[in-house]
Scaffold this active site. Structure first.
Site, PDB file in Angstrom:
ATOM      1  N   LYS A 292       0.595  11.750  18.018  1.00 27.55           N
ATOM      2  CA  LYS A 292       0.748  10.329  18.354  1.00 27.55           C
ATOM      3  C   LYS A 292      -0.557   9.780  18.894  1.00 27.55           C
ATOM      4  O   LYS A 292      -1.235  10.428  19.690  1.00 27.55           O
ATOM      5  CB  LYS A 292       1.833  10.147  19.403  1.00 27.55           C
ATOM      6  CG  LYS A 292       3.145  10.668  18.916  1.00 27.55           C
ATOM      7  CD  LYS A 292       4.260   9.700  19.106  1.00 27.55           C
ATOM      8  CE  LYS A 292       5.506  10.332  18.526  1.00 27.55           C
ATOM      9  NZ  LYS A 292       6.471   9.396  18.030  1.00 27.55           N
TER      10      LYS A 292
ATOM     11  N   HIS B   3      10.745  20.984   9.403  1.00 26.19           N
ATOM     12  CA  HIS B   3       9.916  20.041   8.651  1.00 26.19           C
ATOM     13  C   HIS B   3       9.463  20.641   7.336  1.00 26.19           C
ATOM     14  O   HIS B   3       8.798  19.993   6.541  1.00 26.19           O
ATOM     15  CB  HIS B   3       8.723  19.603   9.496  1.00 26.19           C
ATOM     16  CG  HIS B   3       9.153  18.997  10.796  1.00 26.19           C
ATOM     17  ND1 HIS B   3       9.320  19.761  11.929  1.00 26.19           N
ATOM     18  CD2 HIS B   3       9.523  17.743  11.122  1.00 26.19           C
ATOM     19  CE1 HIS B   3       9.761  18.977  12.911  1.00 26.19           C
ATOM     20  NE2 HIS B   3       9.891  17.763  12.446  1.00 26.19           N
TER      21      HIS B   3
ATOM     22  N   LEU C 199       0.835  -1.204   0.000  1.00 28.83           N
ATOM     23  CA  LEU C 199       0.000   0.000   0.000  1.00 28.83           C
ATOM     24  C   LEU C 199       0.869   1.253   0.000  1.00 28.83           C
ATOM     25  O   LEU C 199       0.590   2.227  -0.707  1.00 28.83           O
ATOM     26  CB  LEU C 199      -0.927  -0.011   1.221  1.00 28.83           C
ATOM     27  CG  LEU C 199      -1.940   1.132   1.281  1.00 28.83           C
ATOM     28  CD1 LEU C 199      -2.903   1.062   0.098  1.00 28.83           C
ATOM     29  CD2 LEU C 199      -2.730   1.099   2.583  1.00 28.83           C
TER      30      LEU C 199
END
Ligand code: GLN
Ligand code: ZN
Length: 761
Positions: A114, A699, A17
């Site tokens: 998370k 990021h 996937l």
């Protein structure tokens, strides 16, 4: 006894996937082909479970990216900026997951967090003034019907409304209460349709119920489910909880009229006791989560059978055996591991082996004692747990056993050390540094790959890495940073690299676990007692230091992070493992110091993530050994050696005292995403450690301007004593390109200079 699986991995045993979705993103595969591949994976997964003899097989646990995100789309919680892109539903979903930048528009990705104490990340739903929740699509129904068409009866699985609402982020002054009725109506609508389609069981996942709940929370749960359950028709509804016990609401949820209550007997400390004390209403089935969905070890069947027998004695309710949580958090199959010795693999159970264990337990549970005693599979399992495991190291055990308070205490005190370090290191006010790694360019990755394949010999690889280090040092000197790093070019991963060089770890070939979206991690396994096999980073750091007069920071991964990002063993405590790793990293830290390294950073990126869900367990269950494990690493260092640590998330507002008690000299952390509230918390709690709140977001490929960084520093100086402030990016630069890294760092140094001047320094 019947068996039920809470959820099954979806990424594919060979990560099919992941690769298909990435090809779709690169326009190498169209949506129809991607959907086709997804359907065939789902079928494979259902067939695997059916073949293993599982009675209640989940559907709807599939996702192209994340099931929380799917739920947002299903409930039409799609923020306006994504809606306005006018994309097809699949692409709207990917735009929310990863951002979107093309002619149609330019939007950021939704934040990700998370999932409870796991390393899986979900996309945070956003509920605002524009949101009106209703059933906008029927993914769970579609997948149920798809399985039914293939002749497989499944149990549709939904992220429950309470968990969805508690994990959402609210804007425009809205709160969960504003959306409760809408959410309940949407779920009722869906449940009605599933019932009409013939679903026998429908599972509502509610892990949020295992945390600390207030009376108000419990009222919300009750009102949501009263509305939802009114639509259940002929379907039976299972309330599935996991990652702990539901001590704050067990009686309340039992009274709501669910047909099944799913409890986690692996992580739910009081789960059994709750059942004993509060009888389930007539007709309710107890789903007993007895096979862990988080560890990779074989189930100790004898112990589990005792638990099941105890439970059966405590309740009149019929019992279905189940996994304790979704199997999403474990790899597919031990069969894929060809490189591990048999004495290790026989102890391992990944998702498929856990299916077999569950089916086996279902069979054994019904046998008499004599029947069980005559069972060969049970006898084999007994043998596995009675034999001593190889890998015990008495020297390490006794080193841990003889630790005394002084081993956890660094002298002199932090303020005294600060004076000594200021003199010895000669750093300016607002010193500049980075978090450790520099861009892992294609060249670096390819050299490592060639070295691993044997195409590049050790000497050639070492020469290559030294070349990288030398140019990294030159760049940092030229840019004008104050505390330099060697760049971490030798590391693929901050935990694997250390595990590779420590006794006690084993590594798998294919044991991938989904971390977020298409990202998977392959955690090492702690098999035996841990000790340092050889110097790990000393050569690289000492070489880097030989090239410059500025201090080079040695870079280590901390014991708690190594433990949390590995599969821990279960035959000894996590405390024991953390202290063993702590001693190994301490040996490395002292070795660095002996080789002339005067600043050492011990990263604890994952310290926050395993903080127990209940506040009452924070210290006793975790911080009481996690913080000492870190202190053990630094306590032997000389006063003049500066100890840094780094944490990725600044979500430690509630454990500031504990972070300070790590007794590091300096901490850096992520603060660039407007998280400046943390600075208020630090000031209020009189945080003593010097701090480097990240001044820009690594990021993103954006180059921050000098002005932007100056503004960030000025905001920080309103709350932090200039003598305690460091200037650094918010995390390592390894995922960045060289092109944006250099200008970003130049701007960072320029900003520090400007602000220093303003301070008259
Ligand atoms: N020192 C590590 C790096 O710079 C820290 C990584 C992390 O915090 N995840 O890459
Ligand atoms: Zn980080």
């Amino acid at each position: 006894m019947q068996t039920s699986v809470v959820g099954y991995p979806r990424i594919g045993a060979r990560r099919e996937l992941k690769f298909a979705v990435q090809r779709y993103w690169r326009h190498e595969m169209d949506a129809a082909e991607l959907e086709g591949l997804a359907a065939s994976l789902r079928l494979t997964h259902w067939n695997t479970q059916q073949t293993a003899g599982i009675d209640l097989i989940p559907s709807g646990d599939f996702s192209f990216y994340d099931t929380m995100l799917d739920t947002s789309l299903m409930l039409d919680a799609v923020p306006r900026c994504y809606r306005e892109l006018g994309l097809a539903p699949l692409d709207t979903m990917f735009a929310m997951a990863r951002g979107y930048q093309a002619e149609a528009g330019d939007v950021h990705a939704r934040p990700m967090k998370k999932w409870f104490t796991t390393n899986y990340h979900y996309i945070v739903p956003r509920l605002d003034a524009d949101t009106s929740l209703h059933l906008a699509s029927t993914k769970p129904l579609d997948e149920y019907l798809e399985a039914a068409a293939a002749g497989i009866r499944t149990k549709p699985v939904l992220v429950g409304p309470y968990t969805f609402l508690t994990l959402a982020r609210y804007e425009d002054g809205r709160t969960a209460a504003d959306f409760a009725d809408q959410a309940a109506a949407a779920y009722a609508d869906l449940l009605g349709r599933l019932a009409a389609a013939g679903a026998e069981w429908v599972q509502f996942d509610e892990p949020s119920l295992v945390g600390d709940l207030t009376g108000e929370d419990v009222t919300l749960v009750s009102s949501l489910y009263r509305q939802v359950l009114s639509a259940k028709g002929d379907a039976k509804v299972l309330l599935q909880t996991y990652f702990g016990d539901t001590r704050d609401c067990f009686q309340d949820i039992c009274s709501l009229g669910f047909d099944g209550i799913g409890i986690d007997l692996v992580e739910g400390e009081q789960a059994c006791e709750l059942v004993r004390q509060h009888p389930l209403p007539e007709g309710t089935t107890l789903f007993a989560g007895v096979v862990s969905g988080r560890n990779i070890w074989r189930n100790h069947l004898r112990t589990t059978l005792a638990t099941i027998d105890g439970l059966a004695a405590a309740t009149n309710a019929p019992i279905v055996l189940s996994t304790a949580c979704s199997l999403l958090h474990v790899p597919y199959s031990v069969d894929a591991e060809k490189g591990l010795p048999a004495h290790v693999t026989e102890h391992l159970a990944f998702a498929d082996e856990k299916l077999d264990e569950l089916a086996l337990l279902g069979r054994l549970a019904d046998l008499t004692q004599q029947g069980r005693d005559a069972d060969a599979a049970l006898a084999a399992n007994d043998r596995l747990f009675s034999e001593a495991r190889p890998g015990a190291d008495e020297a390490v055990r006794s080193r841990v056993a003889t630790l005394v308070d002084a081993d956890f205490t660094r002298t002199p005190t932090r303020p005294e050390r600060a004076d000594i370090q200021r003199d010895e290191l000669g750093l300016p006010l607002l010193p500049t540094t980075t978090i450790g790694s520099f861009p892992q360019t294609a060249e670096v990755k390819s050299a490592r790959a060639r070295h691993n394949k044997g195409e590049l010999d050790d000497a050639g690889y070492e020469a290559f890495l030294k070349g990288q280090i030398a140019s990294c040092i030159r760049l940092q000197e030229e840019v004008g940073l104050d505390v330099l790093v060697h760049g971490e070019y030798e590391r693929n991963d901050m935990v694997e690299y250390f595990g590779d060089n420590l006794n006690g770890f084993v590594f798998t070939d294919a044991a991938w676990v989904q971390s977020y979206g298409t990202r998977c991690v392959k955690p090492p396994i702690i098999w035996g007692d841990v000790s340092r096999a050889r110097p790990i980073t000393v050569g690289w750091s000492a070489y880097a230091q030989s090239l410059t007069d500025k201090p080079v920071k040695g870079m280590l991964t901390g014991p708690v992070t190594i433990l949390n990002w590995s599969f821990p063993r279960e035959d000894v405590s996590r405390r024991e493992q953390a202290l063993q790793i702590g001693l190994a990293i301490r040996d490395e830290a002292l070795d660095l110091e002996a080789h002339g390294i005067r600043v050492i950073q011990v990263d604890e990126a994952a310290l926050r993530e395993k903080l127990p869900l209940r506040k009452a367990d924070w210290h006793k269950g975790y911080l009481d050994w996690a913080i000492p494990a870190f202190r053990l690493v630094g306590s032997g260092l000389a006063a003049g050696t500066q100890l840094h640590t780094h944490m990725c998330y600044s979500e430690f507002g509630d454990i500031i005292g504990d972070i300070d008690a790590m007794d590091a000299d300096v901490i850096s952390f992520e603060a660039s995403r407007s998280n400046l509230e943390i600075l208020d918390d630090l000031a209020r709690e009189h945080f003593q450690t010097q701090v480097g709140p990240g001044v820009y977001d690594i990021h993103s490929p954006r180059v921050p301007s000098t002005d932007e960084i100056v503004a960030a520093l000025e905001a920080m100086l309103k709350r932090i004593d200039p003598a305690k402030l460091w200037v650094n990016p918010d995390c390592g630069l390894k995922t960045r390109g060289a092109a944006e890294t250099e200008p970003s760092l130049r701007n960072l140094v320029a900003a520090a200079h400007e602000v220093r001047q303003g301070l008259g320094a």
